[in-house]
Each structure stands twice: as C-alpha cells, then as structure tokens.
Design an enzyme around this catalytic site. Structure first.
Site, PDB file in Angstrom:
ATOM      1  N   GLY A  71      30.394 -31.265  11.422  1.00  0.00           N
ATOM      2  CA  GLY A  71      30.950 -32.178  12.423  1.00  0.00           C
ATOM      3  C   GLY A  71      32.347 -31.791  12.882  1.00  0.00           C
ATOM      4  CB  THR A  73      32.214 -29.777  17.712  1.00  0.00           C
ATOM      5  OG1 THR A  73      31.857 -28.475  17.242  1.00  0.00           O
ATOM      6  CG2 THR A  73      32.425 -29.746  19.200  1.00  0.00           C
ATOM      7  CG  HIS A 134      35.288 -23.398   8.763  1.00  0.00           C
ATOM      8  ND1 HIS A 134      34.925 -24.694   9.051  1.00  0.00           N
ATOM      9  CD2 HIS A 134      34.889 -22.655   9.838  1.00  0.00           C
ATOM     10  CE1 HIS A 134      34.335 -24.728  10.245  1.00  0.00           C
ATOM     11  NE2 HIS A 134      34.310 -23.510  10.742  1.00  0.00           N
ATOM     12  CB  SER A 165      23.205 -28.033  11.518  1.00  0.00           C
ATOM     13  OG  SER A 165      24.099 -27.840  12.586  1.00  0.00           O
TER      14      SER A 165
HETATM   15  P1  A3P Z   1      23.054 -30.360  14.679  1.00  0.00           P
HETATM   16  O1  A3P Z   1      22.813 -28.883  14.648  1.00  0.00           O
HETATM   17  O2  A3P Z   1      22.416 -31.080  13.549  1.00  0.00           O
HETATM   18  O3  A3P Z   1      22.725 -30.983  15.983  1.00  0.00           O
HETATM   19  P2  A3P Z   1      30.209 -28.141  13.747  1.00  0.00           P
HETATM   20  O4  A3P Z   1      30.894 -28.767  14.931  1.00  0.00           O
HETATM   21  O5  A3P Z   1      30.890 -28.405  12.459  1.00  0.00           O
HETATM   22  O6  A3P Z   1      29.896 -26.725  14.004  1.00  0.00           O
HETATM   23  O7  A3P Z   1      28.831 -28.929  13.599  1.00  0.00           O
HETATM   24  C1  A3P Z   1      27.840 -28.848  14.581  1.00  0.00           C
HETATM   25  C2  A3P Z   1      26.900 -30.016  14.401  1.00  0.00           C
HETATM   26  O8  A3P Z   1      27.533 -31.216  14.878  1.00  0.00           O
HETATM   27  C3  A3P Z   1      25.641 -29.853  15.217  1.00  0.00           C
HETATM   28  O9  A3P Z   1      24.650 -30.574  14.482  1.00  0.00           O
HETATM   29  C4  A3P Z   1      26.035 -30.536  16.508  1.00  0.00           C
HETATM   30  O10 A3P Z   1      24.955 -30.915  17.316  1.00  0.00           O
HETATM   31  C5  A3P Z   1      26.784 -31.740  15.972  1.00  0.00           C
HETATM   32  N1  A3P Z   1      27.702 -32.341  16.940  1.00  0.00           N
HETATM   33  C6  A3P Z   1      28.472 -31.708  17.850  1.00  0.00           C
HETATM   34  N2  A3P Z   1      29.176 -32.601  18.562  1.00  0.00           N
HETATM   35  C7  A3P Z   1      28.860 -33.822  18.098  1.00  0.00           C
HETATM   36  C8  A3P Z   1      29.262 -35.149  18.459  1.00  0.00           C
HETATM   37  N3  A3P Z   1      30.127 -35.365  19.439  1.00  0.00           N
HETATM   38  N4  A3P Z   1      28.724 -36.168  17.748  1.00  0.00           N
HETATM   39  C9  A3P Z   1      27.846 -35.941  16.757  1.00  0.00           C
HETATM   40  N5  A3P Z   1      27.416 -34.720  16.395  1.00  0.00           N
HETATM   41  C10 A3P Z   1      27.914 -33.660  17.041  1.00  0.00           C
END
Ligand code: A3P
Length: 328
Positions: A71, A73, A134, A165
């Site tokens: 999460g 992003t 990270h 994911s």
């Molecule tokens: P999924 O692949 O399960 O959809 P990170 O940002 O740490 O790389 O994580 C990416 C994950 O967070 C992906 O999960 C992505 O779709 C989800 N994600 C990105 N933006 C989001 C938001 N605004 N709210 C909830 N989930 C989000």
C-alpha cells in the site's frame, strides 16, 4: 570525492562481493543480495550504506516505510494530501495528485540516494521532508530512529494478498522475451524470503516491535483496516503526524475529501496513472504508473492461490505472527 564518501565506497567495494546472491524475480540483470538478514537489490545496499554513514535526519522528517505491495502508493497519496491540505483546502480541483503520480510527489529514499551517489539530493529538500522507503527497520541507522529524529508510518498487509500482488507486479515488469514467472516459482521465492526487502514477515516484525517500543514515533497500520474504515485511519494518521483535523475541517468534510481523492477508484482512473510513463533516473521504480494500480481489494488471493499454497502460507504466517497476534 569527499573523504567521508570515499570510506563508504571502499567499504562497499569490499563487502558487496562477499554477500550471498539470490534470484531476481524480474531477471533484468539487477543482482539481489542478502545483507544483514534481508534480500535486497545491490543498488539498495549502496543506498542504505550511504544513508547509514551520511544521512542527517531532522525531527520533522516523515518516513513512509513499507514492504513492496502493501500500500505504498496509497499511503504516499494520503500522507501527501494530509500534510499539504492547507495549500489546497479550498480547491481540490487543482490538487497535484490529480495530475501527478504519487511516486513523483514523494521521493523514494534509498533509490534517489543511490542514483545521486550521495545524500545531497535529500539534504537539500525543505522541511518537513516526506520520503518513502522499503528499508527494513533493523537496517535503518540509529540516528534516524532515536527519539530526537522524525516519524515513521508503516503499513503491512495480509501476506497472501501481498504475494498475489507481487506476483502480478513482477510479471508486468519482467523482460518481455522471458516466460512469465510461474505462481509456483514465485511462491517458492516468497516463502524463502527472496523478494525485494524480504523476508516479508521479518520486515513486518521489525516495525511491529518498533511501534510497541516507540508508539509516538512509529505508527503501525494495516491495509485492511484502512480499506474498511478509511475515515478512522486517516484521522489517526493526521493525529500521529501532529496535524489533527480541527472541528472546522471535519465539518467541511475535509477527511472525506482526502479519502475520496486518494481512493483506488479515483487515482487509478486518472489519465496520469493510466497512461503516464515513469521518468527514469528520478529515483523511481521501473515500469509505468499504471503498474501500481491493479485491483486494490482485500482477499484477491482467493482468485489465484491453490488450496495447497494457501495451506503452506497460512502455516508460515501463523508461526511467524503468533507471538504478536497479528490478524488481518
Ligand atoms: P493489488 O495488486 O492487490 O491490486 P504498492 O503501492 O505498495 O506497490 O502496492 C500496490 C498495491 O496497492 C496494489 O494491490 C494496488 O492495486 C494497491 N493500491 C494502489 N493504490 C491504491 C489505493 N489508492 N487504494 C487501495 N489500494 C491501492
């Protein structure tokens, strides 16, 4: 080269060849090595060591710490929106998040430092600095975790969803001429902890312990909580950052506005996040903006994992998180 930096680079030259090497999901030439118990791309080790030796923390620093795919992003967007809300409060129509990918608003700490070869790109940022990383907690220098330095926001996520994911993400970034990484291969790597910043469980446990020890310094969040009760947790987040919403803001719907602005539905449908390309060399991940938005749901693992994989992973999770009773 500055004498201090020379020392760090000499140390790196000596140490890097001695580290164990692991498989890279992307198979893109980036080497993954084991450093102080965690698997990291080699360039991250360089960034981390430069941070350990040269970074000057400030009490106002806000560090978003995550394991990839938990999460990052979303939290980049939420924290950016919270700390800058006075600037845009009357007109979210012009909010930078509507035209800029969250990665371009919040620097990727170790990547930017690695690319610059020194900490200067971060040292020149105005306060309060908001950075995403990270780096596992045990590798963060004491100067950054001592009581006089800034705050950490950590977010973790249900491990089966993290795995699913990550598997999708890595296959998107994987060299096109290669066969995709199978679910089984990826699962083996994930269980052995050979992922960027893995093992996942150790990453979580480090921040969990830190949050117990210093609750005012480390906020430990779960993706699932934030998804189920975004208003509650966005308020918590603002309070933790010493920027609580005042009654007037709550009355005018500021918390709702921020939640809505940063929601998966909103962000993932913006032109910049659908079509925007990454600018290489700016401390960003490889890939395109849309790679960071997939489904954004709880429990998507049910659509991908076999009962056998679920059983193995659940057993590991139970064992690793038993002592802290972490439920998702
Ligand atoms: P999924 O692949 O399960 O959809 P990170 O940002 O740490 O790389 O994580 C990416 C994950 O967070 C992906 O999960 C992505 O779709 C989800 N994600 C990105 N933006 C989001 C938001 N605004 N709210 C909830 N989930 C989000």
């Amino acid at each position: 080269v500055d004498q201090g930096y020379r020392k760090t680079y000499d140390k790196l030259d000596e140490m890097l060849p001695t580290l164990a090497e692991g498989e890279n999901w992307l198979a893109n030439g980036v080497q993954v090595v084991q450093y102080q118990g965690f698997w990291l791309p080699k360039f991250c080790v360089q960034g981390i060591m430069l941070i350990q030796d040269h970074f000057k923390p400030r009490p106002t620093d806000i560090i978003l710490s995550t394991f990839p795919k938990c999460g990052t992003t979303w939290l980049r967007a939420l924290i950016f929106a919270i700390i800058n809300r006075k600037k845009y409060s009357y007109d979210f129509q012009n909010h930078p998040l509507l035209t800029t990918n969250p990665q371009d608003l919040v620097p990727f700490f170790e990547m930017l430092i690695h690319e610059g070869g020194s900490t200067s790109s971060i040292e020149t940022l105005p306060s309060p600095r908001f950075l995403a990383t990270h780096i596992p907690f045990p590798l963060i220098p004491k100067s950054m975790t001592s009581s006089s330095s800034g705050r950490f926001v950590y977010i973790c996520r249900e491990p089966k969803d993290v795995f699913v994911s990550m598997w999708h993400f890595m296959n998107k970034l994987r060299a096109k001429e290669l066969a995709p990484l199978s679910l089984e291969e990826a699962f083996d790597l994930f269980c052995r902890g050979v992922t960027f910043a893995g093992p996942y469980w150790d990453h979580v446990l480090g921040f969990w312990e830190a949050s117990l020890e210093s609750p005012n310094k480390v906020l430990f969040l779960k993706y699932e909580d934030l998804k189920r009760e975004p208003l509650v947790y966005v308020k918590k987040l603002a309070y933790f950052l010493d920027l609580p919403f005042v009654a007037e803001e709550e009355n005018e719907g500021m918390v709702e506005k921020i939640v809505e602005l940063c929601s998966f539905e909103n962000l993932s449908n913006l032109v910049v996040n659908k079509n925007g390309k990454n600018t290489p060399g700016k401390g960003k991940h490889p890939g395109t903006n849309s790679d960071f938005f997939r489904k954004g749901q709880i429990g998507d693992w049910k659509n991908h994992l076999t009962p056998q994989i679920v059983e193995v992973l659940d057993k590991i999770i139970k064992e690793k998180f038993q002592s802290i009773r972490l439920n998702f």
